[in-house]
Design a protein around this motif. Structure first.
Motif, PDB file in Angstrom:
ATOM      1  N   LEU A 136      84.662  82.831 -73.453  1.00 26.43           N
ATOM      2  CA  LEU A 136      83.519  82.240 -72.760  1.00 26.43           C
ATOM      3  C   LEU A 136      83.401  82.807 -71.350  1.00 26.43           C
ATOM      4  CD1 LEU A 136      81.176  80.270 -72.658  1.00 26.43           C
ATOM      5  CD2 LEU A 136      82.799  78.453 -72.069  1.00 26.43           C
ATOM      6  N   ARG A 137      84.536  82.974 -70.692  1.00 30.14           N
ATOM      7  CA  ARG A 137      84.522  83.550 -69.344  1.00 30.14           C
ATOM      8  C   ARG A 137      83.983  84.983 -69.393  1.00 30.14           C
ATOM      9  NH1 ARG A 137      89.438  82.763 -68.308  1.00 30.14           N
ATOM     10  NH2 ARG A 137      89.140  80.685 -67.417  1.00 30.14           N
ATOM     11  N   PHE A 138      84.348  85.723 -70.434  1.00 34.00           N
ATOM     12  CA  PHE A 138      83.863  87.090 -70.588  1.00 34.00           C
ATOM     13  C   PHE A 138      82.337  87.113 -70.720  1.00 34.00           C
ATOM     14  CE2 PHE A 138      82.512  90.574 -73.359  1.00 34.00           C
ATOM     15  CZ  PHE A 138      83.015  91.671 -72.683  1.00 34.00           C
ATOM     16  N   LEU A 139      81.799  86.223 -71.560  1.00 33.37           N
ATOM     17  CA  LEU A 139      80.342  86.166 -71.716  1.00 33.37           C
ATOM     18  C   LEU A 139      79.675  85.802 -70.398  1.00 33.37           C
ATOM     19  CD1 LEU A 139      79.624  84.477 -75.171  1.00 33.37           C
ATOM     20  CD2 LEU A 139      79.541  86.899 -74.561  1.00 33.37           C
ATOM     21  N   ARG A 140      80.249  84.862 -69.699  1.00 37.59           N
ATOM     22  CA  ARG A 140      79.652  84.423 -68.433  1.00 37.59           C
ATOM     23  C   ARG A 140      79.655  85.556 -67.399  1.00 37.59           C
ATOM     24  NH1 ARG A 140      81.350  81.372 -63.678  1.00 37.59           N
ATOM     25  NH2 ARG A 140      79.496  80.307 -62.878  1.00 37.59           N
ATOM     26  N   GLU A 141      80.646  86.409 -67.456  1.00 34.62           N
ATOM     27  CA  GLU A 141      80.757  87.493 -66.471  1.00 34.62           C
ATOM     28  C   GLU A 141      79.972  88.738 -66.873  1.00 34.62           C
ATOM     29  OE1 GLU A 141      84.937  88.060 -66.188  1.00 34.62           O
ATOM     30  OE2 GLU A 141      85.260  86.327 -64.859  1.00 34.62           O
ATOM     31  N   THR A 142      79.619  88.863 -68.148  1.00 32.43           N
ATOM     32  CA  THR A 142      78.920  90.071 -68.595  1.00 32.43           C
ATOM     33  C   THR A 142      77.467  89.838 -68.989  1.00 32.43           C
ATOM     34  OG1 THR A 142      79.745  89.744 -70.865  1.00 32.43           O
ATOM     35  CG2 THR A 142      81.055  91.140 -69.404  1.00 32.43           C
ATOM     36  N   ARG A 143      77.102  88.608 -69.330  1.00 33.71           N
ATOM     37  CA  ARG A 143      75.707  88.292 -69.684  1.00 33.71           C
ATOM     38  C   ARG A 143      75.082  87.577 -68.494  1.00 33.71           C
ATOM     39  NH1 ARG A 143      78.889  90.593 -73.601  1.00 33.71           N
ATOM     40  NH2 ARG A 143      77.802  90.691 -75.602  1.00 33.71           N
ATOM     41  N   LEU A 144      74.540  88.356 -67.578  1.00 32.98           N
ATOM     42  CA  LEU A 144      74.063  87.820 -66.314  1.00 32.98           C
ATOM     43  C   LEU A 144      72.568  87.522 -66.350  1.00 32.98           C
ATOM     44  CD1 LEU A 144      75.968  90.304 -63.979  1.00 32.98           C
ATOM     45  CD2 LEU A 144      76.735  88.064 -64.803  1.00 32.98           C
ATOM     46  N   LYS A 145      72.120  86.806 -65.341  1.00 34.19           N
ATOM     47  CA  LYS A 145      70.694  86.531 -65.194  1.00 34.19           C
ATOM     48  C   LYS A 145      69.981  87.793 -64.712  1.00 34.19           C
ATOM     49  CE  LYS A 145      71.335  82.931 -62.456  1.00 34.19           C
ATOM     50  NZ  LYS A 145      71.048  81.700 -61.665  1.00 34.19           N
ATOM     51  N   GLU A 146      68.655  87.758 -64.717  1.00 29.11           N
ATOM     52  CA  GLU A 146      67.888  88.927 -64.313  1.00 29.11           C
ATOM     53  C   GLU A 146      68.183  89.337 -62.880  1.00 29.11           C
ATOM     54  OE1 GLU A 146      63.776  88.319 -65.035  1.00 29.11           O
ATOM     55  OE2 GLU A 146      63.981  88.257 -67.224  1.00 29.11           O
ATOM     56  N   ASP A 147      68.570  88.398 -62.040  1.00 25.23           N
ATOM     57  CA  ASP A 147      68.879  88.726 -60.643  1.00 25.23           C
ATOM     58  C   ASP A 147      70.316  89.218 -60.465  1.00 25.23           C
ATOM     59  OD1 ASP A 147      70.380  86.438 -60.929  1.00 25.23           O
ATOM     60  OD2 ASP A 147      69.278  85.243 -59.452  1.00 25.23           O
ATOM     61  N   GLY A 148      71.032  89.377 -61.591  1.00 24.76           N
ATOM     62  CA  GLY A 148      72.397  89.891 -61.529  1.00 24.76           C
ATOM     63  C   GLY A 148      73.457  88.854 -61.268  1.00 24.76           C
ATOM     64  N   ARG A 149      73.071  87.596 -61.183  1.00 25.88           N
ATOM     65  CA  ARG A 149      74.034  86.530 -60.927  1.00 25.88           C
ATOM     66  C   ARG A 149      74.462  85.863 -62.230  1.00 25.88           C
ATOM     67  NH1 ARG A 149      71.434  83.352 -55.668  1.00 25.88           N
ATOM     68  NH2 ARG A 149      71.366  85.167 -54.255  1.00 25.88           N
ATOM     69  N   LYS A 150      75.620  85.188 -62.152  1.00 18.67           N
ATOM     70  CA  LYS A 150      76.086  84.425 -63.305  1.00 18.67           C
ATOM     71  C   LYS A 150      75.245  83.163 -63.473  1.00 18.67           C
ATOM     72  CE  LYS A 150      80.902  85.747 -62.421  1.00 18.67           C
ATOM     73  NZ  LYS A 150      82.257  85.223 -62.106  1.00 18.67           N
ATOM     74  N   HIS A 151      75.123  82.709 -64.713  1.00 21.93           N
ATOM     75  CA  HIS A 151      74.520  81.407 -64.960  1.00 21.93           C
ATOM     76  C   HIS A 151      75.453  80.329 -64.414  1.00 21.93           C
ATOM     77  CE1 HIS A 151      71.223  82.764 -67.582  1.00 21.93           C
ATOM     78  NE2 HIS A 151      72.080  83.660 -68.025  1.00 21.93           N
TER      79      HIS A 151
END
Length: 240
Positions: A69-84
Motif C-alpha cells: 500500500l505504501r508503494f502504491l501511495r508513493e508511485t501513484r501520485l495526483k496530477e500535481d505530483g503529490r501523494k493522496h
C-alpha cells in the motif's frame, strides 16, 4: 503453496521467460525493469536476482500489505505530483481515515473489498490479490509479444522494425485485426523479396486481400492500422 515453494515457482517462471528471450536473440536487458517494478511492486534488484538464479526471501517477492500500500501511495501520485492524503484515500474507498492509517502501519489487516477498492482507487486492479508470479508474467507478456513479432519480421527479411508499445494494448477486436494484418505484412515482405519471375508484389493476391480488408475498417481503426504499417515497414518519419 508455502512461501519457499512460491519463490521457486516464480523463479522457474522467470527462467522460462529468460530462456525464450535468449532463443529470440535478446537478453533480459530489453526489459524495462523500472516499469516492471511500477506494475508489480517487486524491486528491480529482486527480479534481477530471480533471473540470475540467486536466492531471495518470500517477503521480497510478496511484501506485506502495508508495504504494498505504501508503494502504491508513493508511485501513484495526483496530477500535481503529490501523494493522496489519508483522508482522500479514505473518502474514496468509504472507510475512516484511521483505517488507512492502521493499514499503512500494519496494525490492521484488510478485507478483500478494501483491498480491491484501494487497488482500483490507485488504478492498479488486482495489485494486492493476483500474486507475484502472475503479476510478473502479466507485466512481462508485452515484452515477449514484441520479441516474438520482431523475430518473425526479421525472419521475413524486414529491417528497421519500430514497434511502439505492446501489440496487446487497446481493444481486443483491434488487437486481433492487427495481429492478422501484420502477419500478412510479413508474408508480403517475403513475397516481395522472391525472384522476379515469381511475380511482382503488385500482382500478389495477398496484397489485394489486405488492401480490401483495410478499406472495410472504420476510419478510426484504419488510421490505427496504417500507423502500425508505416512503423513496421520503415515509413514513419523521425519527427512522428
Amino acid at each position: 503453496m508455502d512461501n519457499t515453494t512460491q519463490v521457486e515457482d516464480v523463479a522457474a517462471a522467470l527462467a522460462e521467460v529468460k530462456a525464450e528471450l535468449e532463443e529470440l536473440g535478446h537478453t533480459i536487458e530489453v526489459i524495462d525493469f523500472g516499469q516492471l517494478t511500477y506494475k508489480t511492486g517487486i524491486a528491480e534488484a529482486t527480479v534481477r536476482a530471480l533471473f540470475a538464479g540467486q536466492p531471495v526471501s518470500p517477503e521480497e517477492i510478496d511484501p506485506p500489505f502495508k508495504d504494498q500500500l505504501r508503494f502504491l501511495r508513493e508511485t501513484r501520485l495526483k496530477e500535481d505530483g503529490r501523494k493522496h492524503t489519508f483522508l482522500e484515500v479514505a473518502n474514496a474507498v468509504g472507510v475512516a481515515k484511521s483505517t488507512i492509517t492502521n493499514l499503512l502501519n500494519g496494525t490492521r489487516r484488510p478485507g478483500f473489498e478494501i483491498s480491491k477498492d484501494l487497488a482500483e482507487f490507485y488504478k492498479a486492479p488486482g495489485f494486492f490479490t493476483i500474486g507475484p508470479k502472475k503479476a510478473l508474467l502479466d507485466a512481462l507478456e508485452p515484452v515477449l509479444v514484441q520479441a516474438r513479432f520482431l523475430a518473425e519480421f526479421k525472419g521475413g527479411g524486414v529491417e528497421h522494425v519500430a514497434l511502439r508499445g505492446s501489440l496487446a494494448d487497446g481493444s481486443d477486436q483491434l488487437d486481433q485485426e492487427l495481429r492478422a494484418a501484420i502477419q500478412q505484412v510479413v508474408e508480403m515482405a517475403r513475397a516481395s523479396q522472391a525472384p522476379a519471375e515469381t511475380g511482382g508484389a503488385d500482382d500478389d493476391p495477398e496484397l489485394r486481400e489486405l488492401t480490401d480488408k483495410v478499406r472495410l475498417l472504420s476510419p478510426t481503426h484504419r488510421r490505427s492500422v496504417m500507423g502500425i504499417f508505416r512503423s513496421v515497414v520503415g515509413l514513419t518519419k523521425r519527427d512522428e
